[in-house]
Design an enzyme around this catalytic site. Structure first.
Site: not given
Ligand code: NAP
Ligand code: MG
Length: 489
Positions: A195, A269, A303, A400
């Site tokens: 997804k 991650e 990230c 962050e």
């Molecule tokens: P997010 O809100 O956690 O969303 C990530 C993914 O999870 C999206 O596809 C989201 O769908 C989905 N999601 C949301 N709620 C969920 C739930 N309850 N159960 C399962 N899936 C769910 O993060 P984001 O705002 O898209 O991305 C930014 C974050 O990602 C930052 O904190 C960044 O540091 C982190 N990141 C980490 C890495 C790493 O390798 N460590 C790499 C890249 C990014 P929707 O988009 O539809 O809400």
């Protein structure tokens, strides 16, 4: 005019680059995208669609299907059937051929993928063209090579595939994160339900078209679009054997709780708050470029972004002056323009979150610096921002932000630098800038961070493992470690 411009008129003439926008003529987009399940594009049971927009123009690009629990169930069932009937029995050397083919097709369509990535997510075309798309192809090439060599990768152990991998990815590297997840899963003999994030589904769906064209057996990769509920339905499905999640720490914690007590394997991650640490003996001009690359290119939507700067007192004044000068030259604007350094913020919500943090930083008493550039009238844009005179307890130092905001602190001794760099909830990455190899080795062994770059920043390679400590998650992606996450022994 800013103070820097007034004091250094010789550096700041009024010429500008002529616009150099990348052409959109060669891309192929539909008005509406369906779910990719069992090798076909199918309408969602939910009968619902949502819009994906271009964050630089606020214009709608396409409609995307929203998968509900029933759709996720169809996708997981397709993946399980494909696993049982075809994929787990297929010899590694045959699996490798498909993975190679996908890599080659990504290369063939590189320009189209880069332009769509930039239109849908807002990142500068230079980033999507030179980093995201080539690295995505490289991940498929790299893991294709391992598919028939798993016994050599793990000698004297019996590597076994897991089954169906449920994979959930964020919006900052949409195609690249899909490649990070899908390539090792296929190489190890697992099937996939992926997804993408709701704001950036398009390149994952273009990848679905590539996968269909590659002839990969039906159901081996399924791509379902939607919101958090769709992700949760994947995580909670009884026939999912492994969950690989990249995203925020908050959602990571929800997922970890949701699968506690099951025998699903998990890699997370999550977020980061990396420090670039600049010592007095560092090559300062090089460090300035590394700092700029680490936090401002890609709008800080990384990230492992170097969102903190720790600079040794003796060079703080000169380094900060150089940094401000360089920030004055950054071009913020049309992400499709090849001269643009900083594109659009991914969404309106993310822009308001960043602006909220800019207020918080100012209210906490930090000194703010932004260059004098102007921002486009339409779209979601943010000026690169420095916070000076911050202290360890400031929220802009601890939390962050995921935007082009850099918090600056100074230090006197090596011990103080280590203490400050480690004293946060995250531990994904760090950067060290010094002339001395011994100092680099000393620092790397003491940093609680998964990746430590020395005299460079934000460099990636599929052969190198990547992952975090503490609230940045666990498990590794990339390299041999990335294979192990999809195997039982
Ligand atoms: P997010 O809100 O956690 O969303 C990530 C993914 O999870 C999206 O596809 C989201 O769908 C989905 N999601 C949301 N709620 C969920 C739930 N309850 N159960 C399962 N899936 C769910 O993060 P984001 O705002 O898209 O991305 C930014 C974050 O990602 C930052 O904190 C960044 O540091 C982190 N990141 C980490 C890495 C790493 O390798 N460590 C790499 C890249 C990014 P929707 O988009 O539809 O809400
Ligand atoms: Mg979009």
């Amino acid at each position: 005019m800013s103070k820097i411009k007034e004091n250094n008129p010789e550096y700041f003439t009024d010429w500008k680059y002529a616009p150099s926008p990348e052409s959109k003529d060669h891309i192929r987009l539909q008005n509406r995208y369906e779910l990719f399940i069992n090798g076909k594009f199918v309408k969602p049971n939910s009968k619902k669609y949502f819009d994906t927009i271009n964050p630089a123009t606020e214009e709608k690009i396409a409609e995307i299907a929203e998968a509900n629990e029933k759709d996720v169930d169809l996708a997981v069932t397709a993946a399980k059937n494909a696993y049982d009937k075809v994929w787990k029995k297929m010899p590694g050397k045959e699996r490798a051929k498909y993975i190679y083919r996908i890599a080659r097709m990504i290369q063939e369509k590189a320009r189209e993928l880069a332009v769509i990535e930039t239109m849908d997510g807002g990142k500068a075309i230079r980033e999507s063209r030179d980093i995201d798309v080539p690295l995505a192809a490289n991940h498929f090439f790299y893991y294709a090579g391992w598919a028939d060599k798993l016994e050599y990768a793990f000698p004297n152990r019996k590597p076994q595939s897991l089954g169906v991998a449920g994979q959930i990815i964020p919006w900052n590297f949409p195609l690249l994160m899909a490649a990070w997840k899908i390539a090792p899963a296929l190489a190890t003999g697992n099937t996939v339900v992926l997804k993408p994030a709701e704001t950036t589904s398009l390149t994952a769906l273009k990848l679905a078209e590539i996968i269909q064209e590659s002839g990969l057996p039906e159901g081996v990769v399924n791509i379902v679009t939607g919101f958090g509920n769709t992700g949760a339905a994947i995580v909670n499905h009884a026939n999912v054997n492994k969950v690989a999640f990249t995203g925020s720490t908050d959602v990571g914690k929800i997922i970890q709780k949701a699968i506690a007590g099951t025998n699903k394997k998990l890699t997370l991650e999550l977020g980061g708050k990396a420090a670039n640490i600049v010592f007095e003996d560092a090559p300062l001009d090089q460090a300035v470029e590394g700092i700029i690359n680490g936090i401002f290119f890609n709008q800080g939507h990384v990230c492992c972004a170097g969102s903190r700067l720790l600079v040794q007192e003796g060079v703080a004044e000169i380094l900060i002056r150089k940094l401000k000068d360089r920030m004055e030259t950054l071009i913020v604007g049309d992400p499709l323009d090849k001269n643009t350094d900083i594109g659009a913020i991914n969404s309106k919500e993310q822009l308001s979150k960043i602006n909220e943090y800019i207020k918080i930083g100012t209210n906490e008493g930090a000194e703010i610096f932004q260059p004098s550039c102007s921002l486009p009238k339409k779209g979601f844009f943010c000026k690169p921002t420095l916070f000076l005179n911050t202290s360890q307890s400031h929220r802009v130092v601890q939390e962050e932000i995921f935007g082009p905001v850099l918090a600056v602190q100074t230090f006197r001794t090596v011990e103080e630098a280590i203490e400050k760099a480690n004293n946060i909830p995250f531990g994904l990455s760090a950067g060290i800038w010094t002339d001395k190899g011994s100092k680099i080795f000393n620092m790397t062994s003491k940093m609680r961070a998964g990746v430590v770059w020395a005299n460079t920043y934000n460099k990636f390679d599929p052969t190198s493992p990547f992952g975090g400590y503490k609230e940045s998650g666990f498990g590794r992606e990339g390299g041999l470690h990335g294979l192990a996450a999809y195997l039982n022994f």
